[in-house]
Design a protein around this motif. Structure first.
Motif, short mmCIF file in Angstrom:
data_model
loop_
_atom_site.label_atom_id
_atom_site.label_comp_id
_atom_site.label_asym_id
_atom_site.label_seq_id
_atom_site.Cartn_x
_atom_site.Cartn_y
_atom_site.Cartn_z
N ALA A 70 26.27 42.33 41.46
CA ALA A 70 27.42 43.24 41.43
C ALA A 70 27.01 44.59 41.99
O ALA A 70 25.85 44.98 41.95
CB ALA A 70 27.95 43.39 39.99
N GLN A 71 28.00 45.28 42.53
CA GLN A 71 27.81 46.63 43.03
C GLN A 71 28.94 47.51 42.50
O GLN A 71 30.10 47.30 42.85
CB GLN A 71 27.81 46.64 44.57
CG GLN A 71 27.55 48.01 45.17
CD GLN A 71 26.19 48.58 44.87
OE1 GLN A 71 25.25 47.82 44.73
NE2 GLN A 71 26.09 49.87 44.73
N PRO A 72 28.69 48.45 41.60
CA PRO A 72 27.38 48.82 41.03
C PRO A 72 26.87 47.74 40.09
O PRO A 72 27.65 46.95 39.55
CB PRO A 72 27.68 50.13 40.29
CG PRO A 72 29.14 50.04 39.97
CD PRO A 72 29.78 49.30 41.11
N PRO A 73 25.55 47.70 39.86
CA PRO A 73 24.97 46.63 39.02
C PRO A 73 25.48 46.67 37.60
O PRO A 73 25.94 47.71 37.10
CB PRO A 73 23.45 46.92 39.08
CG PRO A 73 23.27 47.78 40.30
CD PRO A 73 24.52 48.58 40.42
N HIS A 74 25.40 45.52 36.91
CA HIS A 74 25.82 45.43 35.51
C HIS A 74 24.85 46.20 34.62
O HIS A 74 23.64 46.17 34.81
CB HIS A 74 25.87 43.97 35.06
CG HIS A 74 26.86 43.13 35.81
ND1 HIS A 74 28.22 43.33 35.71
CD2 HIS A 74 26.68 42.10 36.68
CE1 HIS A 74 28.83 42.45 36.48
NE2 HIS A 74 27.92 41.70 37.08
#
Length: 451
Positions: free
Chosen positions: A129-133
């Protein structure tokens, strides 16, 4: 106004301004400094041009970022996005390529949230994911559930024939999904389809390997439980045989020895010998009957042929107390399950109905919700719950070895000195076994593999 047109006009305008500033500063400023040195002043435009060429390479990224902030436009084409994704893939492993892919999609669409979901065991697991989880990767049950999430505005499924392998999803809460965004996502998904299918297949393979390991561990544990149950049954059989044979065989031997002693030469007493042999015959018949009872308890033919209900009915018919059996087990189950419940129930019935009582003993068997259970209720107990518990110690241990549970309760009288049945005490036994003793491993997530 179209953002692309504005961006295309803004970029050369900013570059022209920068070039004009450099030319003005170098030519005019240099001419003022050099003064009458005309030979050097002729070179100033060339110096300014060289500085512009070098400077444009340095300031172009800043110009692009400034244009992007002013126009909210991203100069990312499907081809540049695929090129960036390919560079990410070549830079590291497949798992490391996924975060790079989300960055490419986020940069190309201007989305505030980009997620790559992998299809694993009929569910979708967030792989990057972007931004990361910030927490553990989320999981959704299906594509329809994913579309209903508030942070998902557009998705592109990645198919392997008719099979869903992955999903690209973006969220743009502050802007609309443009045709360019959709086209970019489809092109990126098509270009990275092989990558996503490979990662999804690797995740599915890792999940199956983990489940196989769990299955092997559970199988070993099941074998240990069954071996423990066999050992408990062996000890019980040894005790039963010892109880049935030691005293009776000793008495039988004494009677035979006594009969032989009175028949020795010079001491013939036929009547005495006959009486001893008759007693020996009675003892032998009693021993045979006892062996039959033990054999029926160890391997009840009725249990094997007709099931636990019929075997318990046969057992209850010989007891001094009435026993009411209810329930319907439906289909037959494995021998281990049926015999496990039968032996426990038979031991409880023999303890509670071994002596006469005013009320009948209630026994209910049921097969539901993956369990074979028994409920025994004694509204006029002639023994205490502790006595029953002590008598069922071996059966309870065997039940636990097979994965079941046993609960024995001695209800005290109510405030008026009686229970709902009008007695001072009620002994209740509840026990169950799973209807399948084979190892069963449920589905587990692949978040650990993702990490």
């Amino acid at each position: 106004m179209n953002r692309t047109i504005v961006a295309q006009l803004a970029r050369p305008l900013l570059v022209s301004i920068c070039v004009a500033v450099v030319l003005t500063v170098v030519v005019r400023g240099g001419g003022t400094v050099l003064g009458s040195a005309a030979s050097f002043a002729v070179l100033l435009p060339f110096v300014a041009a060289a500085l512009c060429v070098v400077g444009l390479g340095l300031v172009r990224p800043r110009v692009d970022r400034l244009v992007g902030r002013l126009t909210h436009h991203r100069e990312v084409t499907p081809y540049s996005a695929l090129a960036a994704a390919a560079a990410r893939i070549r830079a590291g492993s497949l798992e490391q390529a996924l975060p790079g892919l989300t960055e490419v999609v986020a940069s190309g669409t201007g989305a505030s949230r980009t997620v790559v979901w992998l299809a694993v065991d009929d569910r979708l697991v967030s792989a990057a994911a972007q931004p990361p989880h910030d927490t553990a990767p989320p999981t959704v049950e299906s594509l329809a559930v994913l579309l209903s999430r508030p942070d998902t505005d557009y998705v592109v499924p990645v198919l392997d024939g008719p099979v869903l392998r992955a999903v690209l999803a973006i969220g743009k809460p502050d802007a609309a999904i443009t045709p360019e965004d959709k086209r970019l996502m489809h092109d990126v998904a098509n270009g990275a389809g092989l990558l996503l299918r490979s990662v999804a297949l690797n995740a599915e393979l890792a999940e199956r390997i983990r489940r196989a390991d769990d299955l092997a561990s559970e199988l070993e544990a099941s074998q240990q439980r069954l071996a423990h149950a066999r050992e408990i049954e062996r000890r019980r059989l040894v005790v039963e045989l010892g109880y049935a044979t030691v005293d009776r065989l000793a008495a039988l031997r004494d009677e035979v020895v006594g009969a032989r002693s009175v028949l020795t030469p010079g001491r013939e007493r036929a009547g005495t010998a006959m009486d001893a042999l008759k007693r020996a015959r009675v003892g032998l018949e009693d021993l045979i009957d006892r062996f039959r009872v033990i054999a029926r308890g160890v391997y009840p033919a009725v249990l094997r042929d007709q099931g636990p209900m019929a075997a318990l009915e046969e057992l209850a018919a010989d007891l001094p107390r009435a026993v009411r059996l209810t329930g319907d087990l439906g289909r037959r189950l494995s021998w281990e399950v049926e015999s496990g419940i039968y032996y426990l129930t038979a031991s409880a019935i023999q303890q509670l109905a071994g002596r006469p009582a005013e009320r009948e003993l209630l026994v209910h068997l049921e097969h539901a919700d993956g369990r074979l259970s028994v409920h025994v209720e004694d509204t006029a107990p002639v023994v205490t719950a502790q006595e029953v518990r002590d008598a069922l110690a071996g059966d309870a241990e065997r039940l636990a070895a097979l994965g079941g549970e046993l609960e024995l309760i001695d209800h005290a009288a109510g405030a008026d000195g009686s229970t709902a049945h009008g007695t001072a005490r009620v002994v209740v036994l509840d026990a169950w076994l799973p209807d399948r003793l084979e190892p069963q491993v449920g589905q587990a997530s692949v978040e650990a593999w993702m990490r």
